[in-house]
Write a protein that holds these residues in place. Structure first.
Motif, short mmCIF file in Angstrom:
data_model
loop_
_atom_site.label_atom_id
_atom_site.label_comp_id
_atom_site.label_asym_id
_atom_site.label_seq_id
_atom_site.Cartn_x
_atom_site.Cartn_y
_atom_site.Cartn_z
N PRO A 58 0.84 -1.20 0.00
CA PRO A 58 0.00 0.00 0.00
C PRO A 58 0.87 1.25 0.00
N GLU A 59 0.79 2.02 -1.06
CA GLU A 59 1.60 3.24 -1.20
C GLU A 59 0.65 4.39 -1.52
N PRO A 90 -4.00 13.19 -5.75
CA PRO A 90 -5.23 12.47 -6.09
C PRO A 90 -5.06 11.43 -7.19
N ASN A 91 -4.19 11.69 -8.16
CA ASN A 91 -4.01 10.76 -9.28
C ASN A 91 -2.67 10.03 -9.20
N TYR A 92 -2.17 9.85 -8.00
CA TYR A 92 -0.87 9.22 -7.81
C TYR A 92 -0.87 7.79 -8.35
N SER A 93 0.12 7.47 -9.18
CA SER A 93 0.18 6.15 -9.80
C SER A 93 1.27 5.27 -9.21
N GLY A 94 1.89 5.74 -8.12
CA GLY A 94 2.87 4.91 -7.44
C GLY A 94 4.28 5.15 -7.92
N GLY A 95 5.23 4.67 -7.13
CA GLY A 95 6.64 4.80 -7.46
C GLY A 95 7.35 3.46 -7.38
N TYR A 96 8.49 3.40 -8.02
CA TYR A 96 9.30 2.18 -8.01
C TYR A 96 9.97 2.01 -6.66
N SER A 97 9.92 0.80 -6.12
CA SER A 97 10.60 0.47 -4.87
C SER A 97 11.70 -0.54 -5.16
N GLU A 98 12.94 -0.10 -5.00
CA GLU A 98 14.09 -0.98 -5.22
C GLU A 98 14.05 -2.18 -4.28
N GLY A 99 13.71 -1.93 -3.00
CA GLY A 99 13.70 -3.02 -2.03
C GLY A 99 12.71 -4.11 -2.38
N ILE A 100 11.50 -3.71 -2.79
CA ILE A 100 10.47 -4.69 -3.14
C ILE A 100 10.86 -5.45 -4.40
N ALA A 101 11.31 -4.73 -5.42
CA ALA A 101 11.70 -5.40 -6.67
C ALA A 101 12.86 -6.37 -6.43
N SER A 102 13.82 -5.97 -5.61
CA SER A 102 14.97 -6.83 -5.32
C SER A 102 14.53 -8.08 -4.56
N MET A 103 13.67 -7.91 -3.56
CA MET A 103 13.22 -9.05 -2.76
C MET A 103 12.43 -10.04 -3.61
N LEU A 104 11.49 -9.55 -4.41
CA LEU A 104 10.68 -10.44 -5.23
C LEU A 104 11.52 -11.15 -6.29
N THR A 162 -2.17 2.24 -4.87
CA THR A 162 -1.66 3.61 -4.89
C THR A 162 -2.72 4.67 -4.62
N GLN A 163 -4.00 4.32 -4.65
CA GLN A 163 -5.05 5.31 -4.42
C GLN A 163 -6.08 4.75 -3.46
N ILE A 164 -6.39 5.52 -2.43
CA ILE A 164 -7.29 5.05 -1.38
C ILE A 164 -8.66 4.71 -1.94
N VAL A 209 0.89 -14.54 2.55
CA VAL A 209 0.63 -13.19 2.03
C VAL A 209 1.49 -12.21 2.82
N GLY A 210 2.19 -11.34 2.13
CA GLY A 210 3.06 -10.38 2.78
C GLY A 210 2.61 -8.95 2.58
N PHE A 211 3.08 -8.08 3.46
CA PHE A 211 2.83 -6.64 3.36
C PHE A 211 4.16 -5.92 3.54
N SER A 212 4.34 -4.83 2.80
CA SER A 212 5.45 -3.92 3.04
C SER A 212 4.86 -2.55 3.28
N SER A 213 5.18 -1.94 4.43
CA SER A 213 4.48 -0.71 4.77
C SER A 213 5.35 0.24 5.58
N MET A 214 5.31 1.50 5.19
CA MET A 214 5.86 2.57 6.00
C MET A 214 4.80 2.98 7.02
N SER A 215 5.17 3.79 8.00
CA SER A 215 4.24 4.16 9.07
C SER A 215 2.97 4.85 8.56
N PRO A 216 3.04 5.82 7.62
CA PRO A 216 1.81 6.49 7.19
C PRO A 216 0.79 5.57 6.53
N ASN A 217 1.24 4.45 5.97
CA ASN A 217 0.33 3.55 5.28
C ASN A 217 0.03 2.28 6.06
#
Length: 480
Positions: free
Chosen positions: A8-9, A15-29, A45-47, A67-75
């Motif tokens: 969840p990003e 309002p029209n945020y389409s998300g960003g690339y995460s090096e950590g997630i891509a590397s892990m997967l 990317t959108q609530i 099932v896994g989740f990757s999350s920063m504090s705001p999300n």
């Protein structure tokens, strides 16, 4: 084994945020897939587009064992809500990683997650997957994995990847790469390494350095990194500029000199990067210029030296920052600044000092955020010890740093914090165009309508108001 990762990003301010690339997630997967596992990413990317039933249907169709989740504090609030719904619909175990889970593991476990991942997923998840496949996940304590049965971290030195060159090059196709926000701007983002030696009190890196004995700064081999960059450019021909996501790109002088030479020869696309102000010198600036660097981003964070040094542990003077920015201008490299408002114990005048310093620096862009003391940081501990939260605002769910302040600050009520954040760029222009005393006098009026302006700003389009006032100030200054 099959594994679904939910990321969840959400950015409510876009309002029209389409998300960003995460090096950590891509590397892990990529690492898990090369180990023989089947993996899938669900990138939210959108609530307004979080359809819990659709998420559950995707999981049912893929039929994962975990099932896994990757999350920063705001999300984290979104991750928790989705996890509860998944648990109510499916008999599947869930694991969560990311900064919030790493620094609030017991609370996260009590919120219904089965496992908490403490460290880097490439190092931690493979042993857990093997145990799940053999049905032993409840009987073994793993390095970097916390459960209610085993809530203590063991073998922290095994929780990170010592040599980044042992990892496969991240596969960006896990994301809808052409639709990402930076892709729409014809930009590709890369990371040259991991880790940061600085100990800013508001940053996760300080606690990571304490938690993991091996969480030192690690860099990719320069030649291999160049090959990674060239591979992405060949695959995505629309890219015409690069951003390096590293906290500090030229941290290791010898590494950077080798990389700079290779980049200048084999890539030389325009780029931007982050750098600590104290590392700006003529040698580094010359290398950046030769490489094709257009701009750098630095953390000013506060224009008040008391706040910046005693509270945030960023030990540099205003004169140091001004002189380093002037050096960048000499080499034709633009500077953008990061700034925080509503810092612990900050006064209104100290926050205004941040705006005044930016007016002197003249950055190409000045980013402003409302300070949030995230869990695990030493500033969070300081706020807890001194009951610094606004009554009723203790952060069970941490807000985004663009929302309302949650700290009590002397002589600096929330309406003033929000006003300075919303009008940061305009106020910089005002302080550049008019004497400081004139602007100070207006902002210190007892009846200055902070709350009314905030209400109007929220209702109207803030960018339109800022644009109008920016044009007004510019022409007023020119023709007065």
């Amino acid at each position: 084994m099959k594994f679904v990762l939910i990321y969840p990003e959400i950015r409510s301010s876009f309002p029209n945020y389409s998300g960003g690339y995460s090096e950590g997630i891509a590397s892990m997967l990529t690492t898990l897939r090369e180990a023989g596992h089947q993996v899938k990413l669900i990138h939210l990317t959108q609530i307004g587009h979080i359809d819990k039933h659709h998420i559950v249907n995707q999981i049912k169709e893929f039929a994962p064992e975990l099932v896994g989740f990757s999350s920063m504090s705001p999300n984290y609030r979104h991750a928790r809500t989705i996890n509860h719904f998944i648990k109510s619909e499916l008999a599947v175990k869930t694991v969560i990683g990311g900064c919030h889970a790493q620094f609030s593991p017991i609370k996260v476990l009590n919120d219904g997650f089965d496992f908490v991942c403490i460290g880097e997923g490439e190092a931690i998840l493979p042993p857990l997957f093997a145990a799940i496949e053999s049905g032993q996940e409840n009987d073994i304590q793993f390095p970097g994995i916390l459960t209610k049965k085993y809530p203590s971290l063991i073998s922290p030195e095994k929780c990170t990847v010592n040599d980044l060159n042992t990892l496969p090059i991240p596969d960006r196709s896990f994301f809808d790469y052409p639709a990402l926000r930076e892709s729409l701007e014809r930009q590709a983002q890369f990371m040259a390494g991991r880790g940061c030696p600085f100990e800013c009190t508001y940053c996760a890196n300080k606690i990571r350095n304490q938690m993991f004995g091996t969480y030192k700064t690690r860099m990719k081999n320069p030649q291999r990194f160049i090959e990674e960059i060239r591979g992405v450019l060949q695959q995505h021909s629309f890219i015409d500029n690069i951003f390096f996501q590293d906290d500090i790109l030229p941290l290791n002088k010898a590494w950077f000199a080798e990389f700079a030479s290779l980049y200048e020869k084999d890539v030389k696309l325009p780029f931007a990067c982050n750098i600590h102000p104290t590392l700006i010198n003529e040698e580094v600036m010359q290398m950046l210029k030769n490489m094709g660097c257009l701009s750098i981003q630095i953390g000013v964070e506060s224009g008040c030296e008391r706040v910046r040094t005693a509270i945030l542990n960023r030990r540099m003077t205003n004169e140091d920052i001004i002189s380093r920015v002037k050096m960048c201008e000499h080499f034709g490299i633009k500077v953008a600044t990061f700034n925080m408002l509503g810092n612990y114990s900050e006064t209104f005048d100290e926050a205004l000092a941040t705006i005044k310093l930016n007016a002197k620096l003249g950055p190409v862009r000045a980013y402003s955020t409302i300070f949030i003391p995230y869990p695990g940081t030493s500033i969070n501990q300081l706020c807890n010890e001194n009951s610094a939260y606004i009554s009723g605002a203790e952060p069970e769910d941490f807000p985004e740093y663009t929302e309302e302040p949650i700290l009590k600050t002397p002589d600096f009520p929330p309406e003033k914090v929000v006003f300075l954040k919303n009008w940061f760029a305009v106020l910089i222009r005002l302080y550049k165009c008019f004497p400081e005393e004139t602007v100070d006098k207006i902002l210190h009026r007892k009846r200055f309508p902070f709350k009314l302006i905030n209400k109007v700003t929220k209702m109207a389009r803030p960018w339109a108001i800022r644009l109008y006032l920016g044009i007004y100030v510019k022409f007023r200054n020119r023709f007065k």
